[in-house]
Write a protein that holds these residues in place. Structure first.
Motif, PDB file in Angstrom:
ATOM      1  N   HIS A   1       4.833   8.864   5.645  1.00  0.00           N
ATOM      2  CA  HIS A   1       3.693   8.973   6.560  1.00  0.00           C
ATOM      3  C   HIS A   1       2.435   9.092   5.695  1.00  0.00           C
ATOM      4  O   HIS A   1       2.125  10.164   5.194  1.00  0.00           O
ATOM      5  CB  HIS A   1       3.847  10.196   7.464  1.00  0.00           C
ATOM      6  CG  HIS A   1       5.118  10.212   8.259  1.00  0.00           C
ATOM      7  ND1 HIS A   1       5.261   9.518   9.434  1.00  0.00           N
ATOM      8  CD2 HIS A   1       6.301  10.827   8.019  1.00  0.00           C
ATOM      9  CE1 HIS A   1       6.481   9.719   9.908  1.00  0.00           C
ATOM     10  NE2 HIS A   1       7.135  10.501   9.071  1.00  0.00           N
ATOM     11  N   ARG A   2       1.735   8.004   5.549  1.00  0.00           N
ATOM     12  CA  ARG A   2       0.592   7.977   4.646  1.00  0.00           C
ATOM     13  C   ARG A   2      -0.691   8.424   5.346  1.00  0.00           C
ATOM     14  O   ARG A   2      -0.719   8.626   6.561  1.00  0.00           O
ATOM     15  CB  ARG A   2       0.429   6.567   4.056  1.00  0.00           C
ATOM     16  CG  ARG A   2       1.586   6.156   3.125  1.00  0.00           C
ATOM     17  CD  ARG A   2       1.437   4.719   2.632  1.00  0.00           C
ATOM     18  NE  ARG A   2       2.525   4.325   1.758  1.00  0.00           N
ATOM     19  CZ  ARG A   2       2.466   4.348   0.413  1.00  0.00           C
ATOM     20  NH1 ARG A   2       1.349   4.746  -0.187  1.00  0.00           N
ATOM     21  NH2 ARG A   2       3.502   3.968  -0.307  1.00  0.00           N
ATOM     22  N   PHE A   3      -1.742   8.597   4.543  1.00  0.00           N
ATOM     23  CA  PHE A   3      -3.059   8.948   5.062  1.00  0.00           C
ATOM     24  C   PHE A   3      -3.421   8.007   6.206  1.00  0.00           C
ATOM     25  O   PHE A   3      -3.190   6.799   6.114  1.00  0.00           O
ATOM     26  CB  PHE A   3      -4.092   8.822   3.928  1.00  0.00           C
ATOM     27  CG  PHE A   3      -5.499   9.099   4.349  1.00  0.00           C
ATOM     28  CD1 PHE A   3      -5.992  10.383   4.369  1.00  0.00           C
ATOM     29  CD2 PHE A   3      -6.340   8.057   4.734  1.00  0.00           C
ATOM     30  CE1 PHE A   3      -7.303  10.629   4.761  1.00  0.00           C
ATOM     31  CE2 PHE A   3      -7.643   8.293   5.121  1.00  0.00           C
ATOM     32  CZ  PHE A   3      -8.129   9.590   5.138  1.00  0.00           C
ATOM     33  N   PRO A   4      -3.947   8.534   7.325  1.00  0.00           N
ATOM     34  CA  PRO A   4      -4.448   9.903   7.538  1.00  0.00           C
ATOM     35  C   PRO A   4      -3.495  10.818   8.316  1.00  0.00           C
ATOM     36  O   PRO A   4      -3.950  11.750   8.972  1.00  0.00           O
ATOM     37  CB  PRO A   4      -5.711   9.652   8.357  1.00  0.00           C
ATOM     38  CG  PRO A   4      -5.326   8.490   9.236  1.00  0.00           C
ATOM     39  CD  PRO A   4      -4.423   7.618   8.395  1.00  0.00           C
TER      40      PRO A   4
ATOM     41  N   GLY B   1      -0.517   9.299  -9.334  1.00  0.00           N
ATOM     42  CA  GLY B   1       0.689   8.844  -8.659  1.00  0.00           C
ATOM     43  C   GLY B   1       0.788   9.376  -7.245  1.00  0.00           C
ATOM     44  O   GLY B   1       1.150   8.633  -6.307  1.00  0.00           O
ATOM     45  N   TYR B   2       0.480  10.654  -7.065  1.00  0.00           N
ATOM     46  CA  TYR B   2       0.492  11.225  -5.718  1.00  0.00           C
ATOM     47  C   TYR B   2      -0.497  10.489  -4.811  1.00  0.00           C
ATOM     48  O   TYR B   2      -0.197  10.205  -3.647  1.00  0.00           O
ATOM     49  CB  TYR B   2       0.130  12.706  -5.774  1.00  0.00           C
ATOM     50  CG  TYR B   2       1.258  13.624  -6.174  1.00  0.00           C
ATOM     51  CD1 TYR B   2       2.482  13.599  -5.505  1.00  0.00           C
ATOM     52  CD2 TYR B   2       1.102  14.549  -7.210  1.00  0.00           C
ATOM     53  CE1 TYR B   2       3.508  14.460  -5.859  1.00  0.00           C
ATOM     54  CE2 TYR B   2       2.125  15.408  -7.572  1.00  0.00           C
ATOM     55  CZ  TYR B   2       3.329  15.354  -6.897  1.00  0.00           C
ATOM     56  OH  TYR B   2       4.346  16.203  -7.249  1.00  0.00           O
ATOM     57  N   MET B   3      -1.677  10.199  -5.341  1.00  0.00           N
ATOM     58  CA  MET B   3      -2.676   9.524  -4.521  1.00  0.00           C
ATOM     59  C   MET B   3      -2.237   8.116  -4.134  1.00  0.00           C
ATOM     60  O   MET B   3      -2.506   7.649  -3.022  1.00  0.00           O
ATOM     61  CB  MET B   3      -4.023   9.501  -5.239  1.00  0.00           C
ATOM     62  CG  MET B   3      -4.702  10.854  -5.241  1.00  0.00           C
ATOM     63  SD  MET B   3      -6.413  10.762  -5.798  1.00  0.00           S
ATOM     64  CE  MET B   3      -7.031  12.347  -5.186  1.00  0.00           C
ATOM     65  N   GLU B   4      -1.536   7.439  -5.036  1.00  0.00           N
ATOM     66  CA  GLU B   4      -1.028   6.110  -4.704  1.00  0.00           C
ATOM     67  C   GLU B   4       0.018   6.194  -3.597  1.00  0.00           C
ATOM     68  O   GLU B   4       0.095   5.317  -2.720  1.00  0.00           O
ATOM     69  CB  GLU B   4      -0.438   5.445  -5.953  1.00  0.00           C
ATOM     70  CG  GLU B   4      -1.488   5.009  -6.966  1.00  0.00           C
ATOM     71  CD  GLU B   4      -0.859   4.355  -8.180  1.00  0.00           C
ATOM     72  OE1 GLU B   4       0.195   3.694  -8.031  1.00  0.00           O
ATOM     73  OE2 GLU B   4      -1.404   4.512  -9.295  1.00  0.00           O
ATOM     74  N   LEU B   5       0.844   7.244  -3.615  1.00  0.00           N
ATOM     75  CA  LEU B   5       1.847   7.424  -2.570  1.00  0.00           C
ATOM     76  C   LEU B   5       1.216   7.838  -1.241  1.00  0.00           C
ATOM     77  O   LEU B   5       1.748   7.527  -0.166  1.00  0.00           O
ATOM     78  CB  LEU B   5       2.862   8.485  -3.001  1.00  0.00           C
ATOM     79  CG  LEU B   5       3.799   8.114  -4.148  1.00  0.00           C
ATOM     80  CD1 LEU B   5       4.554   9.345  -4.634  1.00  0.00           C
ATOM     81  CD2 LEU B   5       4.774   7.028  -3.728  1.00  0.00           C
ATOM     82  N   TYR B   6       0.084   8.524  -1.311  1.00  0.00           N
ATOM     83  CA  TYR B   6      -0.569   9.074  -0.121  1.00  0.00           C
ATOM     84  C   TYR B   6      -1.446   8.049   0.590  1.00  0.00           C
ATOM     85  O   TYR B   6      -1.453   7.963   1.820  1.00  0.00           O
ATOM     86  CB  TYR B   6      -1.399  10.278  -0.555  1.00  0.00           C
ATOM     87  CG  TYR B   6      -2.170  10.999   0.525  1.00  0.00           C
ATOM     88  CD1 TYR B   6      -1.603  11.310   1.756  1.00  0.00           C
ATOM     89  CD2 TYR B   6      -3.478  11.414   0.285  1.00  0.00           C
ATOM     90  CE1 TYR B   6      -2.324  12.004   2.728  1.00  0.00           C
ATOM     91  CE2 TYR B   6      -4.196  12.117   1.239  1.00  0.00           C
ATOM     92  CZ  TYR B   6      -3.620  12.411   2.460  1.00  0.00           C
ATOM     93  OH  TYR B   6      -4.328  13.093   3.410  1.00  0.00           O
ATOM     94  N   ALA B   7      -2.167   7.259  -0.160  1.00  0.00           N
ATOM     95  CA  ALA B   7      -3.143   6.330   0.430  1.00  0.00           C
ATOM     96  C   ALA B   7      -2.439   5.181   1.148  1.00  0.00           C
ATOM     97  O   ALA B   7      -1.440   4.637   0.673  1.00  0.00           O
ATOM     98  CB  ALA B   7      -4.060   5.776  -0.650  1.00  0.00           C
ATOM     99  N   SER B   8      -2.989   4.787   2.297  1.00  0.00           N
ATOM    100  CA  SER B   8      -2.489   3.612   3.015  1.00  0.00           C
ATOM    101  C   SER B   8      -3.038   2.323   2.415  1.00  0.00           C
ATOM    102  O   SER B   8      -2.412   1.270   2.503  1.00  0.00           O
ATOM    103  CB  SER B   8      -2.881   3.687   4.493  1.00  0.00           C
ATOM    104  OG  SER B   8      -2.268   4.785   5.125  1.00  0.00           O
ATOM    105  N   SER B   9      -4.232   2.413   1.801  1.00  0.00           N
ATOM    106  CA  SER B   9      -4.859   1.250   1.169  1.00  0.00           C
ATOM    107  C   SER B   9      -5.825   1.771   0.110  1.00  0.00           C
ATOM    108  O   SER B   9      -6.235   2.936   0.156  1.00  0.00           O
ATOM    109  CB  SER B   9      -5.609   0.408   2.198  1.00  0.00           C
ATOM    110  OG  SER B   9      -6.775   1.086   2.636  1.00  0.00           O
ATOM    111  N   PRO B  10      -6.232   0.918  -0.839  1.00  0.00           N
ATOM    112  CA  PRO B  10      -7.205   1.369  -1.839  1.00  0.00           C
ATOM    113  C   PRO B  10      -8.501   1.879  -1.226  1.00  0.00           C
ATOM    114  O   PRO B  10      -9.161   2.754  -1.796  1.00  0.00           O
ATOM    115  CB  PRO B  10      -7.432   0.119  -2.689  1.00  0.00           C
ATOM    116  CG  PRO B  10      -6.169  -0.671  -2.551  1.00  0.00           C
ATOM    117  CD  PRO B  10      -5.716  -0.440  -1.142  1.00  0.00           C
ATOM    118  N   ALA B  11      -8.864   1.374  -0.061  1.00  0.00           N
ATOM    119  CA  ALA B  11     -10.104   1.816   0.580  1.00  0.00           C
ATOM    120  C   ALA B  11     -10.061   3.285   0.966  1.00  0.00           C
ATOM    121  O   ALA B  11     -11.102   3.948   1.048  1.00  0.00           O
ATOM    122  CB  ALA B  11     -10.373   0.960   1.823  1.00  0.00           C
TER     123      ALA B  11
END
Length: 339
Positions: free
Chosen positions: A130-133, A227-237
């Motif tokens: 379940h990615r951001f948000p 790495g955590y941020m890459e797993l969390y974000a739905s897209s680079p934006a």
């Protein structure tokens, strides 16, 4: 006392041997689940599991920790009563990927007893499933329901405190921004423990010296954070959205009374302190303290450790309105040792 050489060497070895979090997070979840099973219940804290209904139909798990006053006398025999002075809504750390209410049960029990407050721990939905948000939306909805009296009937909204560590500190800050922007409720108090507030943790490009100084040898690495941020974000934006990285918000006015606590050897140290300064610059009532000789994640240490006891002392004095520094000294950044 300062981190001794043997402990520092162990930190360095553990950090450098750790595999890429994007490949390792599932194994870490298994290890955390095993660790959580070893936790022993504290008889002075009642633990209840409840759920909060989410707009999409999910019944989100919550764990409620209520401190108890236990009295035994020959006259009245055995008597147990609830003993708390407000409610802490807690968002756990773990990079939005790891951690859960089970893993934080010991910490939340200790928190409830030391702060003399009921603690509601939120098992928000984690990335990458379940990615951001999703996580901030889950946390926001629980906070809204708690403030509206829909979760616990005896809650005083004026005495609800948002509290989170690491990624949970990020979520607490984001929920406060969302509440201001949406206008459904407004938290009065938030506490952020070594929070994630920014989006760039590359040692080459980061604004913050702590990413370069503390990003390799102190358990949480700059590579881990990325790495955590890459797993969390739905897209680079997403990395450029204030609800992802609250330091990107241009207007930090109308935020709760805030306590920020950072750790000296944490790569997130500087961005937490800058967030505190930004809140203060925009008119907020802010206190910020750096725990000397501390590393990221120390809230999960046993409560007998000085660093944990000192942090709860800071938090309790902040909540109770007792001064931590002498009149006239700056309160937005104090440097506190752990002797």
């Amino acid at each position: 006392m300062p981190i001794n050489k043997a402990v520092l060497a162990a930190f360095k070895a553990a950090t450098r041997l750790r595999p890429d979090i994007k490949e390792f997070y599932k194994a870490q979840r298994v290890a955390e689940d095993l660790s959580a099973r070893l936790a022993l219940p504290n008889p002075r804290c009642r633990v209840d599991d409840i759920t909060a209904p989410m707009p999409d139909g999910c019944a989100l798990p919550l764990r409620v920790f209520t401190p108890l006053d236990i009295d035994f006398s020959l006259a009245e025999e055995f008597k147990v009563t609830e003993d708390f002075r407000g409610t802490v809504l807690f968002f756990h750390g773990g990079g939005w990927v790891n951690g859960d209410v089970d893993f934080y049960t010991d910490a939340c029990s200790a928190m409830a007893l030391r702060l003399e407050r009921r603690v509601v721990s939120v098992d928000y939905r984690r990335a990458p499933e379940h990615r951001f948000p999703q996580a901030p939306e889950d946390c926001y909805e629980v906070a809204r329901q708690l403030h509206a009296g829909e979760l616990l009937a005896d809650v005083d909204a004026d005495h609800i405190v948002l509290f989170g560590d690491s990624a949970g500190g990020n979520l607490a800050a984001v929920v406060s921004l969302m509440a201001r922007d949406r206008g459904e409720f407004l938290p009065r108090t938030q506490m952020l423990l070594y929070p994630v507030t920014y989006n760039d943790h590359d040692p080459v490009t980061s604004y913050f010296d702590s990413v370069r100084e503390n990003g390799e040898d102190y358990l949480l690495s700059s590579r881990d954070i990325r790495g955590y941020m890459e797993l969390y974000a739905s897209s680079p934006a997403d990395l450029h959205r204030p609800y992802f990285a609250p330091l990107l918000e241009s207007d930090l006015s109308r935020q709760p009374r805030t306590l920020v606590v950072t750790a000296e050897y944490c790569p997130l140290r500087d961005e937490g302190e800058v967030y505190a300064q930004r809140l203060a610059d925009d008119g907020g009532d802010v206190q910020c303290y750096r725990m000397l000789d501390a590393v990221h994640g120390y809230l999960l240490y046993p409560s007998v450790f000085n660093i944990v006891r000192d942090t709860y002392r800071i938090v309790k004095q902040f909540l109770d309105g007792d001064p931590l520094v002498q009149e006239g000294e700056p309160t937005w950044l104090g440097l506190l040792g752990t002797d």
